[in-house]
Design a protein around this motif. Structure first.
Motif, PDB file in Angstrom:
ATOM      1  N   ILE A   1     -77.561 -54.558 -30.529  1.00 32.19           N
ATOM      2  CA  ILE A   1     -76.927 -53.605 -29.722  1.00 32.19           C
ATOM      3  C   ILE A   1     -77.885 -52.588 -29.528  1.00 32.19           C
ATOM      4  CG2 ILE A   1     -75.216 -51.728 -30.232  1.00 32.19           C
ATOM      5  CD1 ILE A   1     -73.865 -53.166 -32.464  1.00 32.19           C
TER       6      ILE A   1
ATOM      7  N   ARG B   1     -78.708 -52.003 -24.809  1.00 36.28           N
ATOM      8  CA  ARG B   1     -78.684 -50.622 -24.399  1.00 36.28           C
ATOM      9  C   ARG B   1     -80.000 -50.161 -23.831  1.00 36.28           C
ATOM     10  NH1 ARG B   1     -73.760 -47.888 -23.779  1.00 36.28           N
ATOM     11  NH2 ARG B   1     -72.277 -48.047 -25.378  1.00 36.28           N
TER      12      ARG B   1
ATOM     13  N   VAL C   1     -67.717 -53.290 -32.021  1.00 36.81           N
ATOM     14  CA  VAL C   1     -68.654 -53.302 -31.020  1.00 36.81           C
ATOM     15  C   VAL C   1     -68.253 -52.999 -29.660  1.00 36.81           C
ATOM     16  CG1 VAL C   1     -70.866 -54.218 -29.852  1.00 36.81           C
ATOM     17  CG2 VAL C   1     -70.653 -53.974 -32.455  1.00 36.81           C
ATOM     18  N   ILE C   2     -67.294 -53.996 -29.302  1.00 36.69           N
ATOM     19  CA  ILE C   2     -66.624 -54.141 -27.970  1.00 36.69           C
ATOM     20  C   ILE C   2     -65.871 -52.829 -27.808  1.00 36.69           C
ATOM     21  CG2 ILE C   2     -65.087 -55.559 -26.738  1.00 36.69           C
ATOM     22  CD1 ILE C   2     -66.154 -58.071 -28.118  1.00 36.69           C
TER      23      ILE C   2
ATOM     24  N   ARG D   1     -67.385 -49.841 -26.450  1.00 32.69           N
ATOM     25  CA  ARG D   1     -67.789 -49.821 -25.199  1.00 32.69           C
ATOM     26  C   ARG D   1     -66.665 -49.356 -24.553  1.00 32.69           C
ATOM     27  NH1 ARG D   1     -72.059 -51.559 -22.169  1.00 32.69           N
ATOM     28  NH2 ARG D   1     -73.438 -51.680 -23.990  1.00 32.69           N
TER      29      ARG D   1
ATOM     30  N   CYS E   1     -66.090 -54.448 -20.163  1.00 37.68           N
ATOM     31  CA  CYS E   1     -66.767 -54.096 -21.423  1.00 37.68           C
ATOM     32  C   CYS E   1     -67.227 -55.303 -22.374  1.00 37.68           C
ATOM     33  CB  CYS E   1     -65.703 -53.236 -22.307  1.00 37.68           C
ATOM     34  SG  CYS E   1     -65.384 -51.653 -21.714  1.00 37.68           S
TER      35      CYS E   1
ATOM     36  N   THR F   1     -71.116 -56.524 -23.426  1.00 35.79           N
ATOM     37  CA  THR F   1     -71.396 -56.824 -24.823  1.00 35.79           C
ATOM     38  C   THR F   1     -71.307 -58.133 -25.184  1.00 35.79           C
ATOM     39  OG1 THR F   1     -69.174 -56.562 -25.504  1.00 35.79           O
ATOM     40  CG2 THR F   1     -70.305 -54.415 -25.648  1.00 35.79           C
TER      41      THR F   1
ATOM     42  N   ARG G   1     -74.653 -59.647 -26.790  1.00 32.97           N
ATOM     43  CA  ARG G   1     -74.795 -59.219 -28.172  1.00 32.97           C
ATOM     44  C   ARG G   1     -74.010 -60.006 -29.123  1.00 32.97           C
ATOM     45  NH1 ARG G   1     -70.693 -58.788 -31.833  1.00 32.97           N
ATOM     46  NH2 ARG G   1     -71.650 -58.089 -33.703  1.00 32.97           N
ATOM     47  N   SER G   2     -72.812 -60.181 -28.783  1.00 33.28           N
ATOM     48  CA  SER G   2     -71.850 -61.291 -29.341  1.00 33.28           C
ATOM     49  C   SER G   2     -72.791 -62.556 -29.686  1.00 33.28           C
ATOM     50  CB  SER G   2     -70.582 -61.166 -28.767  1.00 33.28           C
ATOM     51  OG  SER G   2     -69.809 -60.048 -28.627  1.00 33.28           O
TER      52      SER G   2
END
Length: 751
Positions: A350, A354, A657-658, A661, A682, A686, A689-690
């Motif tokens: 994550i 970023r 996490v989603i 965002r 969004c 992400t 990351r997923s």
């Protein structure tokens, strides 16, 4: 950070990792504190003491009394280890298995003789003394003896109540009127006990009497009665320390059994999963961890290197803490560690995503690192706290292996947050300070084609519903066909325990290689538990319930293949090790955990729809994995609960996490941008990351599946399915459900 300080941080990190690794291998001091060898292992990985009790008396006890006794014994022996197991053998026997100990006599002495606890008035109805002080005990407290037999006291009505009138007894501390801590034991009485105790304490207050607590031939406490106790809850004070209070509470709990038991036999037994389980799990862990580190470095360059070093420190800290906190490690516990490693990787992914986004905006590396950590913090905290809430609830309300899972998960979450947010950040800044400052060492986020997930929401929802419905249909067909809706193992249904005395002392790996495959062929089930009885040629094989023909085939196979004397083969039907009470504990714990997670998400996101969407996605994952169990007919054993709990923790973290965002993007939506476009943005932002987090966690479990023994494979396979399902629901369903709730369930605006 200056260049010199950067070198110091890197050197200190390497020293800590190498020193920690040395401690894991060798330990510290004569006892080897902190070493991997010192970790308490559960019955499935290391074995322990097996004690068989038999109910006193000729009559067969009722199933209700046996179930009550088993549950209370389970709570009692969890004082030795949360992984202890208690189950019924035959009709009037109870088997107790306690991991991590090898002195059966010491355990027997401490458990005492169940079923002999009484609360006795000081005077009988005629005013005669029922017990008298005769001196002092070793702890300096008065010692009393009864003036009459228990039988006479029952005739006279001097016994207030027996141990069966006590529901629970728990040690604790309170603050007295002077503000000092006081050690107490709190008793909770059942309805019958509440009435009897109210009458007795009312009389005792008038006469200034005491009430003796008498257990197994000795007084364990003689408290004064200060007031009438009518609410069914009583407190005993006057203990010198918490250990004394806990000992008294344990004595009252064991004395509250409905049945009186006597020892029939006791043995020291080996691991249920066999010796290979540990070695293969360790090998899988090392290989999986190495692959994850290579992956992180290949994808994220310098940040990936920092994360790999931090993860190395995480692993050694985890092993050291397992020993220091005396947490019993079992196969479900390994699941908790795997999940926490996945979350440690997730926190790094994550943050790194970023940082790359900030670099793509033209910021300097140093500024991007600071900004990346700042923007990632809320998602990391919310994801970990929700899982930590679940771990805490499971630890307090669960029982058996659920507690072990919760302990390792909670420890792993705390350590993973520390290494991800503190150690990795320090290492990245240190590597930057020593000269690795070029943007190419960190990477920039690239513009990618935006996938339109929201437009396919109906397809995703329909596909998920179809799989779930198909799962229930499959369970119905299985049940109608007589196979059972799910392939429940002996942990849930009970089974057959067969004791075989071989002619020679066979090594455990020989038994696993030569004997177990023959048994699996007979049962058609890979869930065969093996335990060697120490100091003998006797081996215990636990399987699903065998039919008469299967028992005969089992015996004949032992005779033909190993020349075993048929008279040295005995079999008993055993009950489930996961009792109905433990199942209820698990269900209640999970429901409470889900409600608290929902409340937390509601509080953090200021919108109930985020919490509701998260829970719906979570329920979806559980039902899909349940369907997987039904389709593939994987054995549903004690690891099933751990598998489901792992998926719950993993899924909720990915969804948050989603949603983090989404929470960030809602207030700054561009003019003309639709809600669907914002949500798609969004999800796409992400998406890496997923995918990467799921991939790294999947790698860990996949390697465990490749190298594991058959029972570990049955645990790893549905876990892999759950990881994939959790990723799918977070990416494809969570935002879709939130969008539907957002547009269909309109939030009332305050005027």
């Amino acid at each position: 950070m200056k260049k010199r300080n950067g070198f110091i941080v890197l050197v200190l990190a390497l020293v800590l990792i190498i020193g920690g690794a040395f401690m894991v291998v060798s330990g510290v001091g004569a006892e080897g504190t902190g070493s991997a060898e010192n970790i308490n292992l559960g019955l499935d990985l290391a074995g322990g003491v097996s004690i068989t009790y038999q109910v006193v008396g000729e009559e067969t006890p009722s199933s209700e009394d046996m179930a009550d006794t088993i549950y209370k014994l389970q709570k009692r022996v969890e004082g030795y280890s949360t992984e202890s197991q208690v189950y019924k053998e035959g009709t009037n026997r109870i088997n107790i298995e306690i991991p991590g100990v090898n002195d059966a006599n010491a355990v027997l002495e401490e458990l005492g003789k169940p079923g002999s606890l009484y609360f006795i008035k000081e005077f009988d109805p005629d005013g005669n003394q029922n017990y008298l002080p005769i001196g002092y005990k070793e702890n300096g407290k008065l010692d009393y003896e009864l003036t009459k037999s228990i039988e006479d006291l029952e005739k006279e009505g001097s016994i207030v109540l027996s141990g069966t009138g006590v529901k629970t007894a728990q040690a604790g501390t309170i603050q007295n009127d002077m503000g000092n801590n006081e050690f107490i034991v709190e008793l909770t009485l059942n309805d019958e006990g509440t009435k009897a105790f109210a009458d007795a304490t009312r009389e005792a207050v008038v006469n200034h009497d005491t009430i003796m607590i008498y257990y197994d031939g000795d007084d364990v406490s003689v408290p004064s009665v200060r007031s009438e106790i009518t609410g069914g809850i009583a407190q005993i004070s006057g203990m010198d320390n918490f250990e004394e209070a806990e000992n008294l509470a344990s004595t009252i709990r064991i004395g509250g059994l409905k049945l009186e038991l006597e020892e029939l036999r006791s043995n020291v037994v080996g691991a249920q999963l066999g010796g290979e389980a540990i070695s293969t799990s360790v090998k899988a862990g090392i290989i999986g961890f190495a692959v994850v580190c290579v992956f992180m470095i290949a994808v994220y360059f310098i940040p990936g290197l920092a994360a790999s070093l931090a993860l190395s420190l995480y692993v050694v800290l985890m092993i050291i803490c397992l020993d220091l906190f005396e947490i019993t490690l079992t196969l479900p516990g390994i699941a908790g560690i795997i999940l926490s490693i996945g979350m440690a990787v997730d926190a790094n992914v994550i943050t790194f995503a970023r940082i790359r986004e900030e670099l793509a905006l033209g910021k300097s590396v140093q500024s991007a690192i600071a900004s990346g950590y700042k923007k990632a913090l809320s998602a990391i905290i919310d994801g970990n706290v929700t899982t930590l809430i679940a771990a805490a609830v499971l630890g307090f309300l669960g029982s058996g292996s659920i507690i072990g899972f919760a302990q390792t998960l909670a420890l792993g979450i705390v350590l993973s947050m520390f290494t991800a947010l503190v150690v990795t950040k320090l290492l990245i800044n240190a590597l930057y300070a020593v000269g690795l400052k070029d943007v190419k060492f960190y990477g920039k986020a690239k513009e990618r084609k935006q996938a339109d997930f929201l437009s396919k929401k109906n397809i995703f929802i329909a596909a998920s519903l179809a799989v779930i419905v198909a799962g229930f249909v499959c369970m119905g067909v299985n049940k109608a066909g007589g196979k059972g809706a799910l392939n429940f193992s002996l942990e849930f249904l009970g089974g057959t325990s067969t004791n075989v005395t071989f002619n020679d002392d066979m090594a455990l790996n020989t038994i696993e290689a030569d004997v177990v495959p023959l048994i699996e062929k007979i049962t058609g089930d890979a869930n065969v538990q093996v335990q060697k009885v120490a100091g003998s040629n006797e081996v215990i094989f636990k399987t699903r319930t065998l039919t008469v023909n299967e028992r005969e085939e089992f015996n004949q196979t032992m005779v033909d293949s190993f020349s075993v004397n048929p008279e040295k083969i005995t079999a008993e039907t055993i009950s489930s090790t996961v009792s109905s009470e433990m199942q209820k504990d698990a269900i209640v714990a999970v429901l409470v955990a889900v409600v608290l997670m929902l409340i937390y998400i509601w509080f953090r996101f200021k919108d109930m729809r985020f919490g509701a969407s998260s829970v719906i996605a979570l329920v979806h994952d559980v039902l899909v994995v349940l369907a997987f169990y039904a389709f593939v007919r994987i054995s549903v054993g004690s690891t099933f609960i751990a598998c489901m709990l792992t998926i719950v923790g993993y899924s909720i973290n990915a969804t948050i996490v989603i949603f983090d965002r989404v929470r960030e993007s809602l207030p700054v939506m561009k003019r003309g941008e639709t809600l669907e476009e914002m949500l798609n943005g969004c999800i796409n932002q992400t998406l890496s990351r997923s995918i990467f987090t799921s991939l790294t966690t999947f790698i860990m479990v996949f390697v465990l599946y490749i190298f594991g023994v058959s029972s570990i494979k049955e645990f790893a396979l549905p876990l892999m399915a759950g990881i994939l399902c959790g990723t799918y629901s977070s990416v494809c369903l969570a935002c879709a459900i939130w969008f539907i709730l957002k547009t269909k369930v309109v939030k009332k605006e305050s005027k």
